[in-house]
Design an enzyme around this catalytic site. Structure first.
Site, PDB file in Angstrom:
ATOM      1  N   ARG A 153      78.169  38.426  52.521  1.00 20.70           N
ATOM      2  CA  ARG A 153      77.784  38.541  51.104  1.00 20.70           C
ATOM      3  C   ARG A 153      77.890  39.993  50.665  1.00 20.70           C
ATOM      4  O   ARG A 153      77.309  40.884  51.290  1.00 20.70           O
ATOM      5  CB  ARG A 153      76.357  38.037  50.913  1.00 20.70           C
ATOM      6  N   ARG A 209      63.676  43.943  34.015  1.00 18.49           N
ATOM      7  CA  ARG A 209      62.921  44.964  34.738  1.00 18.49           C
ATOM      8  C   ARG A 209      62.141  45.845  33.763  1.00 18.49           C
ATOM      9  O   ARG A 209      62.559  46.023  32.605  1.00 18.49           O
ATOM     10  CB  ARG A 209      63.863  45.852  35.566  1.00 18.49           C
ATOM     11  N   LYS A 269      73.193  30.160  41.598  1.00 18.41           N
ATOM     12  CA  LYS A 269      71.902  30.537  42.173  1.00 18.41           C
ATOM     13  C   LYS A 269      70.783  29.897  41.341  1.00 18.41           C
ATOM     14  O   LYS A 269      70.688  30.121  40.132  1.00 18.41           O
ATOM     15  CB  LYS A 269      71.757  32.059  42.220  1.00 18.41           C
ATOM     16  N   THR A 296      66.607  34.053  51.137  1.00 18.62           N
ATOM     17  CA  THR A 296      65.473  34.941  50.851  1.00 18.62           C
ATOM     18  C   THR A 296      64.394  34.912  51.929  1.00 18.62           C
ATOM     19  O   THR A 296      63.791  33.878  52.182  1.00 18.62           O
ATOM     20  CB  THR A 296      64.829  34.651  49.476  1.00 18.62           C
TER      21      THR A 296
END
Length: 482
Positions: free
Chosen positions: A37, A78, A224, A285
């Site tokens: 990845r 963010r 995702k 994850t």
């Protein structure tokens, strides 16, 4: 000679400073990595292209098919930055998220945020989650250009940490200007897979595919799954899965939005649904996060990997463990051991999928029949599938079996994609150079030479009556190794 043991579950490893050298890439391939990845949240496009060349070089030297997955950053929302880099927030503190506050002006009372939809997306009483849920804020008042909160769970908050809303709802378009620029650079990387972050609808997948096609790129697209509102709506979720080659259960942001207790069942549901829809699935994850700094995994981490394998995931993914960890080779080996251990359990070798389903094509009927026959005839040691597009071995891999599926093709693009499919062993075999009368014997001889079969084994072989035409598989035979 004893045939080699093929691990069915694939391993995806993230490249980073700890793993980007040619030597380390070679060692990781030997340890068991099937797909690398490239995380586009970090690094330049030139650096990713350089690493991709290294991966292909080392895969060729190892004589293996190893895939490359380009993971787009997506619209991670963010906060801005603090004057001193971070602040400490205590339970009960008042804290403001301010759309008008400049970069670098944050302190223990407020911080800037550039998500202009914030004041229209949150409401009094909502819970906001910062830094992957490590800190929690309760929304007290929504103003025109700011949101006033009370700290419910405090801690150290650093600059540019992510922000989510419990239950989801903070949504930006899946493809940001940065993502579109990164797609424009992928001609140099030529990935086998592209992962789209924070997918909200099937349109995000179609848009990505169109942008890739503009550069004559046709990688398989992985969606995702990390938004609460997506998993809450069956039609939206099914549309995304159907539009994609596969999905990634991105447990970080998804777990933050739905809560870890809810995530346990969601992982099982997502894996099951993807397999039933003939799509691949990656579980990702924190699978072995302790091994960033430890040479051994915890027992809980081994169980986590094993449970994903027993659920039927095609692949398990390592992130920081191989990108910045101290033991990248060891963590891959530990993950491979955990997967192999789980695959020995009978649950991992049986399946009730499609017992009540009608087949839509001769190809699908042959694929499912081959798996059924292989699971019930003990002499069979594997399934040899002469394939053009890879769809027949993909369909075979949706049913659980303890036997390897040998995908034999002369198309490198097909073999690269099959790197991600559970139980599929991609092998280069050019059937066109053999006569129709000798191709079956030649395929068996090839598998023996590769150490996959031995004398007196039986093998199931599938092929099309018209060789070289995708989607034409309509023949299944049981052959013996002479």
């Amino acid at each position: 000679m004893t045939p080699r043991v093929n691990r069915r579950t694939k391993i995806v490893a993230t490249i980073g400073p700890a793993s980007e050298s040619e030597d380390m890439i070679a060692r990781l391939i030997v340890a068991g990595v099937n797909v690398f990845r490239l995380n586009f949240s970090h690094g330049s496009s030139a650096q990713h292209a350089l690493v991709a060349r290294r991966i292909r070089k080392q895969a060729a030297l190892a004589g293996r098919y190893v895939g490359i997955l380009a993971d787009l950053q997506g619209p991670k929302i963010r906060i801005s930055t603090f004057r001193d880099g971070s602040v400490k927030l205590a339970n009960g503190d008042r804290f403001r998220l301010d759309l008008a506050l400049a970069e670098g002006e944050g302190d223990a009372t407020c911080v800037g945020i550039d998500y202009q939809e914030l004041t229209r997306s949150v409401f009094h009483g909502d819970t906001l989650l910062l830094d992957d849920g490590r800190l929690r804020l309760r929304v007290d008042e929504v103003l025109d250009n700011a949101v006033d909160c009370t700290v419910v769970v405090g801690g150290i908050l650093g600059s540019r940490k992510g922000i989510n809303r419990l239950g989801g709802g903070l949504a930006a378009p899946a493809l940001t200007p940065k993502d579109i620029a990164d797609i424009d650079s992928l001609a140099e990387v030529r990935p086998d897979f592209v992962a789209v972050s924070f997918v909200s609808t099937a349109h995000d997948i179609f848009q990505t595919r169109d942008l890739l096609l503009a550069h004559q790129l046709t990688p398989a697209i992985i969606a995702k799954i990390e938004r609460a509102e997506v998993v809450a709506d069956d039609d939206t979720l099914n549309g995304i899965i159907d539009a994609s080659f596969g999905i990634m259960v991105a447990r970080g942001d998804l777990g933050v939005e739905v809560g870890d207790a809810e995530l346990i069942g969601l992982q099982k549901t997502l894996i099951s649904r993807a397999r039933k829809m003939d799509r691949v699935v990656i579980t990702a994850t924190q699978m072995m996060e302790s091994m960033i700094n430890s040479a051994m995994p915890t027992r809980a981490e081994v169980f986590d990997v094993a449970n994903a394998v027993l659920d039927g995931t095609d692949a398990v993914m390592l992130s920081a463990e191989t990108a910045v960890g101290n033991y990248p080779v060891e963590v891959v080996a530990a993950m491979a051991d955990a997967a192999l251990g789980a695959e020995r359990h009978p649950v991992a070798r049986t399946s009730r999928y499609r017992l009540d389903k009608q087949f839509g094509s001769a190809q699908e009927a042959i694929a499912m029949s081959a798996i059924y026959a292989a699971n019930h005839y003990r002499a069979v040691r594997g399934i040899a599938c002469l394939t053009e597009s890879g769809s027949t071995p993909l369909q075979m891999s949706r049913l659980s079996s303890g036997l390897p599926i040998f995908a034999l093709s002369q198309r490198s693009e097909t073999l690269q994609r099959l790197c991600l499919c559970r139980g599929v062993v991609p092998l280069f075999f050019d059937a066109s150079v053999f006569d129709r009368e000798t191709v079956e014997a030649s395929a068996i001889e090839f598998l023996c030479d590769e150490g996959q079969l031995q004398k007196d084994d039986a093998v199931l072989l599938t092929k099309g009556s018209v060789m070289g035409r995708p989607g034409s598989t309509n023949i299944m035979k049981i052959l013996s190794v002479p």
